[in-house]
Design a protein around this motif. Structure first.
Motif, short mmCIF file in Angstrom:
data_model
loop_
_atom_site.label_atom_id
_atom_site.label_comp_id
_atom_site.label_asym_id
_atom_site.label_seq_id
_atom_site.Cartn_x
_atom_site.Cartn_y
_atom_site.Cartn_z
N PRO A 248 88.45 58.03 9.97
CA PRO A 248 86.79 57.03 9.80
C PRO A 248 85.94 56.20 10.86
CG PRO A 248 88.32 57.28 7.88
CD PRO A 248 88.73 56.75 9.05
N SER A 249 86.59 55.06 11.05
CA SER A 249 85.96 54.43 12.49
C SER A 249 85.53 54.83 13.63
CB SER A 249 86.03 53.14 11.67
OG SER A 249 87.84 53.13 12.72
N ALA A 250 86.44 55.95 13.85
CA ALA A 250 85.84 56.93 15.31
C ALA A 250 84.81 57.27 16.13
CB ALA A 250 87.02 57.68 15.25
N PRO A 251 84.51 56.59 16.64
CA PRO A 251 82.76 56.90 17.24
C PRO A 251 83.46 58.27 18.49
CG PRO A 251 83.93 55.35 18.36
CD PRO A 251 84.67 55.94 17.74
N VAL A 252 82.63 58.89 18.50
CA VAL A 252 82.51 61.02 18.42
C VAL A 252 81.41 60.40 19.40
CG1 VAL A 252 81.86 62.63 18.51
CG2 VAL A 252 83.26 61.53 16.66
N ILE A 253 81.54 60.37 21.40
CA ILE A 253 80.68 60.80 22.34
C ILE A 253 80.31 61.58 22.87
CG2 ILE A 253 79.08 59.75 24.36
CD1 ILE A 253 80.66 56.77 23.12
N TYR A 254 78.73 62.28 23.47
CA TYR A 254 78.67 63.87 23.56
C TYR A 254 78.40 63.30 25.39
CZ TYR A 254 79.38 65.81 18.94
OH TYR A 254 79.88 66.13 17.63
N LEU A 255 79.34 63.67 26.16
CA LEU A 255 78.74 64.05 27.69
C LEU A 255 78.35 65.03 28.07
CD1 LEU A 255 78.27 61.85 30.05
CD2 LEU A 255 81.10 61.92 30.80
N ASP B 125 78.85 62.71 39.59
CA ASP B 125 78.69 61.23 39.05
C ASP B 125 78.08 61.05 37.99
OD1 ASP B 125 79.85 61.28 41.73
OD2 ASP B 125 77.26 60.76 42.44
N HIS B 126 77.02 62.08 37.46
CA HIS B 126 76.53 61.25 35.91
C HIS B 126 77.75 61.57 35.28
CE1 HIS B 126 74.70 61.35 32.52
NE2 HIS B 126 74.99 62.12 31.91
N LYS B 127 78.79 61.77 34.90
CA LYS B 127 80.10 61.14 33.81
C LYS B 127 80.68 60.90 34.10
CE LYS B 127 80.52 66.42 31.94
NZ LYS B 127 81.38 67.84 32.08
N ALA B 128 81.10 60.41 35.61
CA ALA B 128 82.14 59.71 35.84
C ALA B 128 81.30 58.02 35.52
CB ALA B 128 82.74 60.16 37.80
N SER B 129 80.20 57.72 35.85
CA SER B 129 79.47 56.96 36.23
C SER B 129 79.31 56.43 33.96
CB SER B 129 77.84 56.66 37.00
OG SER B 129 77.44 57.74 36.22
N SER B 130 79.08 57.62 33.44
CA SER B 130 79.15 57.14 31.92
C SER B 130 80.57 56.93 31.73
CB SER B 130 79.00 58.14 31.60
OG SER B 130 77.22 59.18 31.79
N LEU B 131 81.51 57.21 32.25
CA LEU B 131 82.67 57.20 31.95
C LEU B 131 83.54 55.58 32.37
CD1 LEU B 131 84.73 60.09 32.60
CD2 LEU B 131 84.48 59.13 30.73
N GLU B 132 83.04 54.84 33.05
CA GLU B 132 83.17 54.02 33.95
C GLU B 132 81.88 53.04 32.58
OE1 GLU B 132 85.26 51.16 36.00
OE2 GLU B 132 85.57 53.27 35.36
N ARG B 133 81.50 53.11 33.00
CA ARG B 133 80.19 52.38 31.57
C ARG B 133 81.07 51.92 30.11
NH1 ARG B 133 73.27 52.45 30.94
NH2 ARG B 133 73.84 50.98 28.94
N ILE B 134 81.42 53.51 29.78
CA ILE B 134 81.12 53.18 28.21
C ILE B 134 83.03 52.07 28.24
CG2 ILE B 134 83.31 54.79 26.52
CD1 ILE B 134 81.57 56.76 27.10
N ALA B 135 84.32 52.28 29.35
CA ALA B 135 85.39 51.47 29.59
C ALA B 135 84.81 49.86 29.54
CB ALA B 135 85.48 52.03 30.80
N GLN B 136 83.72 49.80 30.03
CA GLN B 136 83.31 48.05 30.79
C GLN B 136 82.64 47.83 29.19
OE1 GLN B 136 81.06 48.08 34.08
NE2 GLN B 136 82.22 49.05 35.53
N GLU B 137 81.62 48.45 28.53
CA GLU B 137 81.28 47.82 27.57
C GLU B 137 82.70 47.73 25.86
OE1 GLU B 137 76.60 50.15 27.99
OE2 GLU B 137 78.04 51.11 26.69
#
Length: 356
Positions: free
Chosen positions: A207-214, A257-269
């Motif tokens: 229930p607490s799982a976020p869903v992010i659309y990329l 590149d947009h997808k790769a950088s977005s995944l990297e940002r989410i991992a850092q955040e």
């Protein structure tokens, strides 16, 4: 109401700071065109409008997403949100305008970047769950945006591709891609069978799982994509899209590149999160997810790949040639042509019914 006087400048990667990149000729040309269109638009009486997008965050911060454009009418923000197809690409962006964000009773100033885009992280302490923030400029009424604050105890979420994963688009064949982007509205787009049920089942189990659309789509189509997801009963979540036009250093934007950088940002955040990565085998998802799983195995619970039909694969330019991903990354990979098949495969991974 508390007030923060810090003015945050936005950059192409969504970060903030004082450094300003040297602009490519194409970017300078685009900026000049936008400035000319803005001057003409204001002379015609067009009004500044804020288009809000769904954001996300964690206790202590939220990522705020919106665009500032010029449009016509007293209810401009509502009118822009309903624009469909090619008309959404004719809005006039307003660069370098000061934007006020009110969240948790705190007022903070940010600066819209190129293309009128605001993509910035502000410090604010909100409880986990959905919240409404207010975004405005000095000459607009405030508009509301939803943000999902992820519970610090949550350890699992979904990151999902959009094109040919939740919605049949047959990208990247140019003519069909242009038709889907510029002409069709959300009523004419087809959902991938079973994917909404798959996501809903996973969210019910976690229930607490976020869903992010990329997606590699432009911010211009965010309202259309949001309506599509809502109409087809997909779980609510932020859309991470890309800006339209050249970047500061190249003629054309790279969706990969947009997808790769977005995944990297989410991992850092969100370093404590494990993600179910969902994509298809018609573009670069397998390769991207494989590279991300190899670099961040602690952040990947499993990878689910929707297999395109033969006709879809032809329209999408062929299938991915990625192989032996599970052996290479040590991560569970599942493959199926629809949501029902992926659901059956994911049951074996323990994701359904697991909170980790």
């Amino acid at each position: 109401m508390a007030r923060s006087r810090n003015l945050l400048a936005n950059h192409e990667d969504g970060s903030t700071g004082a450094g300003v990149p040297i602009l490519h000729f194409a970017a300078r040309l685009e900026d000049s065109l936008h400035a000319w269109r803005e001057r003409r638009g204001r002379k015609r009486g067009l009004k500044t409008t804020v288009i809000p997008y769904t954001g996300y965050g964690s206790p202590g911060w939220v990522r705020v997403l919106c665009r500032v454009v010029l449009t016509r009418g007293e209810v401009a923000s509502q009118r822009v949100a309903k624009v469909r197809g090619w008309r959404s690409f004719f809005s006039i962006p307003v660069d370098d305008v000061e934007v006020t964000v009110i969240a948790g009773g705190i007022e903070q100033k940010v600066l819209a970047g190129r293309g009128g885009l605001v993509d910035t992280r502000i410090n604010v302490d909100l409880e986990p769950g959905w919240h409404t923030i207010v975004i405005k400029t000095d000459d607009t009424e405030g508009v509301t945006a939803e943000v999902f604050v992820i519970d610090p105890d949550a350890a699992f979420g979904i990151i999902s591709d959009v094109d040919d994963t939740v919605m049949v688009t047959a990208l990247p064949r140019p003519l069909l891609a242009a038709w889907n982007t510029f002409v069709l509205d959300e009523h004419a787009r087809r959902p991938v069978p079973g994917m909404a049920v798959l996501y809903e089942r996973i969210v019910q189990a976690n229930p607490s799982a976020p869903v992010i659309y990329l997606s590699t789509g432009a911010w211009n189509v965010a309202p259309t994509l949001s309506r599509f997801l809502d109409r087809n009963l997909y779980p609510a979540g932020p859309l991470l899209l890309t800006d339209w036009g050249p970047t500061h250093d190249r003629w054309f934007r790279s969706g990969r590149d947009h997808k790769a950088s977005s995944l990297e940002r989410i991992a850092q955040e969100l370093p404590g999160m494990k993600w179910l990565l969902v994509g298809d085998d018609g573009q670069h998802d397998e390769q991207l997810y494989g590279e991300f799983a190899a670099a961040h195995p602690e952040n990947v619970a499993a990878v689910a790949i929707r297999q395109l039909s033969t006709s879809e694969a032809v329209l999408a330019g062929g299938r991915s040639r990625a192989a032996d991903n599970e052996q290479d990354t040590g991560t569970s990979w599942v493959f199926a042509p629809d949501g029902a098949g992926l659901l059956d495969q994911l049951k074996k991974t323990g994701i359904l019914g697991s909170r980790t």
